[in-house]
Motif scaffolding. Structure first.
Motif, PDB file in Angstrom:
ATOM      1  N   ALA A  28     -14.491  40.849   6.655  1.00 41.23           N
ATOM      2  CA  ALA A  28     -15.738  39.691   6.144  1.00 41.23           C
ATOM      3  C   ALA A  28     -16.226  40.388   5.306  1.00 41.23           C
ATOM      4  O   ALA A  28     -16.529  39.501   4.307  1.00 41.23           O
ATOM      5  CB  ALA A  28     -15.883  39.713   7.011  1.00 41.23           C
ATOM      6  N   SER A  52     -14.003  36.901  -0.794  1.00 40.17           N
ATOM      7  CA  SER A  52     -12.960  35.725  -0.397  1.00 40.17           C
ATOM      8  C   SER A  52     -11.902  35.991  -0.410  1.00 40.17           C
ATOM      9  O   SER A  52     -10.894  36.117   0.708  1.00 40.17           O
ATOM     10  CB  SER A  52     -12.790  35.174  -1.615  1.00 40.17           C
ATOM     11  N   SER A  79     -11.561  36.401   4.268  1.00 40.08           N
ATOM     12  CA  SER A  79     -11.463  35.810   4.851  1.00 40.08           C
ATOM     13  C   SER A  79      -9.683  35.292   5.714  1.00 40.08           C
ATOM     14  O   SER A  79      -9.134  35.294   6.303  1.00 40.08           O
ATOM     15  CB  SER A  79     -11.984  34.108   4.503  1.00 40.08           C
ATOM     16  N   ARG A  80      -9.036  35.371   4.423  1.00 42.25           N
ATOM     17  CA  ARG A  80      -7.507  36.037   4.614  1.00 42.25           C
ATOM     18  C   ARG A  80      -7.284  36.641   5.242  1.00 42.25           C
ATOM     19  O   ARG A  80      -6.598  36.504   6.089  1.00 42.25           O
ATOM     20  CB  ARG A  80      -6.819  35.618   3.632  1.00 42.25           C
ATOM     21  N   SER A  81      -8.057  37.952   5.585  1.00 38.95           N
ATOM     22  CA  SER A  81      -7.883  39.389   6.125  1.00 38.95           C
ATOM     23  C   SER A  81      -8.243  38.969   7.181  1.00 38.95           C
ATOM     24  O   SER A  81      -7.704  39.907   8.384  1.00 38.95           O
ATOM     25  CB  SER A  81      -8.137  40.538   5.308  1.00 38.95           C
ATOM     26  N   VAL A  82      -9.050  38.136   7.679  1.00 40.52           N
ATOM     27  CA  VAL A  82      -9.362  37.924   8.716  1.00 40.52           C
ATOM     28  C   VAL A  82      -8.449  37.540   9.761  1.00 40.52           C
ATOM     29  O   VAL A  82      -8.403  37.587  11.075  1.00 40.52           O
ATOM     30  CB  VAL A  82     -11.578  37.803   8.499  1.00 40.52           C
ATOM     31  N   GLU A  83      -7.900  36.751   8.809  1.00 42.73           N
ATOM     32  CA  GLU A  83      -6.990  35.620   9.553  1.00 42.73           C
ATOM     33  C   GLU A  83      -5.811  35.977   9.751  1.00 42.73           C
ATOM     34  O   GLU A  83      -5.322  35.783  11.159  1.00 42.73           O
ATOM     35  CB  GLU A  83      -6.841  34.132   8.626  1.00 42.73           C
TER      36      GLU A  83
END
Length: 358
Positions: A155, A159, A162-166
């Protein structure tokens, strides 16, 4: 210009000469461990103590030790970043790749803590498992904290994070689903090979796929290319699990560091077992009868079950499927069109994971 630029450039673009797996693992650990330790050092003292013991940095009394794992997952993350490097700023990509590698290793730490508790395995990496030293409640809590720390690391990437967290949370969900299926299979009379393969892909392949995908994403790879790295990691993880299941039955505990026969005593439906049960052979039918009995499997019964699995073809099928999955992994890697030097690194790591005795 700082003296860090050549290091970052080398990290992203890959070496000019082929290196051994041992060299790749050592280099990755040297780059990732300081950031990994920085995350653990800010945890509350009791949590930090158990986490560091589990990771292998110190003993139960806090004295320095070297009982760490190989760091295969972070090494795959860095190698995937080198292979997929597309960003104009290699230093930024290298920093993002290290963050991803730390997050992946924290999730791996979490999963092993909980896995040992669920399986009641007393040893990990040739010494007593953390839950057996510090108690089950504390081991579970430490695992939870490590998972939260992994998500915090991702996190913090803003920006892009956010995709990496997903990606990471999806891998954790797949991992948990695979582990849940593994536990459920112990109480089910029949399990198909397809179900068992899906379980193994979630339990082991999901995190390895995320490790490779996150590395490619850190280097600016497009979604389609990053998906190829994900498939490479998932298929490689499945091959790894197939071989791990073989070693769980036929491996030397002095080499593997794991108690031999524990999966059979627990009547786990590992891949060689399910292949044997589905074989339609007399040995497979006898194994099914042995698994249905209420009595605990003693050492003699475990040895008998081991022979039955081999006679029913479970060992040969598992080895052949591991080879097939390895080929599928390397095919996905080729589709990603990686940098040639870094592709050599990934193929070296694939060989390490699929040609092993521990």
């Amino acid at each position: 210009m700082t003296n860090e630029a050549p290091i970052h450039t080398a990290l992203l673009r890959g070496p000019r000469t082929r290196r051994s797996a041992a060299q790749l693992l050592a280099e990755a650990r040297a780059r990732v461990e300081p950031a990994h330790r920085a995350v653990i050092e800010v945890l509350p003292a009791e949590i930090r103590h158990v986490a560091g013991y589990h990771i292998g940095w110190w003993d139960a009394h806090g004295r320095p030790a070297d009982c760490m794992g190989k760091a295969v997952r972070p090494t795959l993350t860095l190698a995937s970043a080198r292979a997929a490097g597309r960003l104009a700023d290699p230093a930024e990509a290298a920093r993002a790749a290290v963050a991803a590698a730390v997050a992946v290793e924290l999730v791996h730490d979490f999963s092993l803590l909980h896995d040992d508790v669920m399986d009641e395995d007393l040893s990990r990496r040739h010494r007593t498992a953390a839950w057996a030293v510090f108690g089950t409640p504390r081991a579970i809590l430490v695992g939870d904290v490590l998972l939260a720390a992994a998500l915090q690391v991702m996190a913090a990437e803003g920006s892009a994070g956010s995709r990496s967290v997903e990606v990471l949370t999806a891998a954790v969900q797949d991992l948990a689903a695979g582990q849940s299926a593994d536990l459920a299979f112990e109480k089910r009379g029949e399990v198909s090979l397809a179900e068992c393969l899906a379980m193994a892909e979630g339990k082991t392949g999901a995190l390895l796929g995320a490790a490779c995908q996150l590395g490619a994403m850190a280097a600016g790879a497009e979604d389609g290319v990053a998906a190829c790295y994900r498939e490479f990691g998932r298929q490689l993880g499945l091959a790894f699990q197939l071989i791990d299941d073989v070693l769980g039955i036929w491996g030397d505990p002095k080499v593997t560091g794991k108690p031999v026969g524990s999966d059979l005593r627990a009547r786990k439906k590992s891949l060689p077992v399910v292949a044997a049960l589905a074989s339609g052979t007399v040995a497979g039918e006898h194994l099914a009868w042995l698994y249905r009995r209420d009595e605990a499997l003693d050492q003699q019964a475990v040895a008998h079950a081991t022979r039955l699995i081999e006679q029913a073809g479970g060992r040969d099928w598992t080895a052949a499927e591991a080879r097939r999955r390895t080929e599928a992994a390397l095919s996905a890697l080729t589709r990603a069109e990686p940098d040639s030097d870094a592709e050599d690194d990934l193929r070296t790591l694939a060989a390490l994971m699929t040609r092993r005795d521990h």
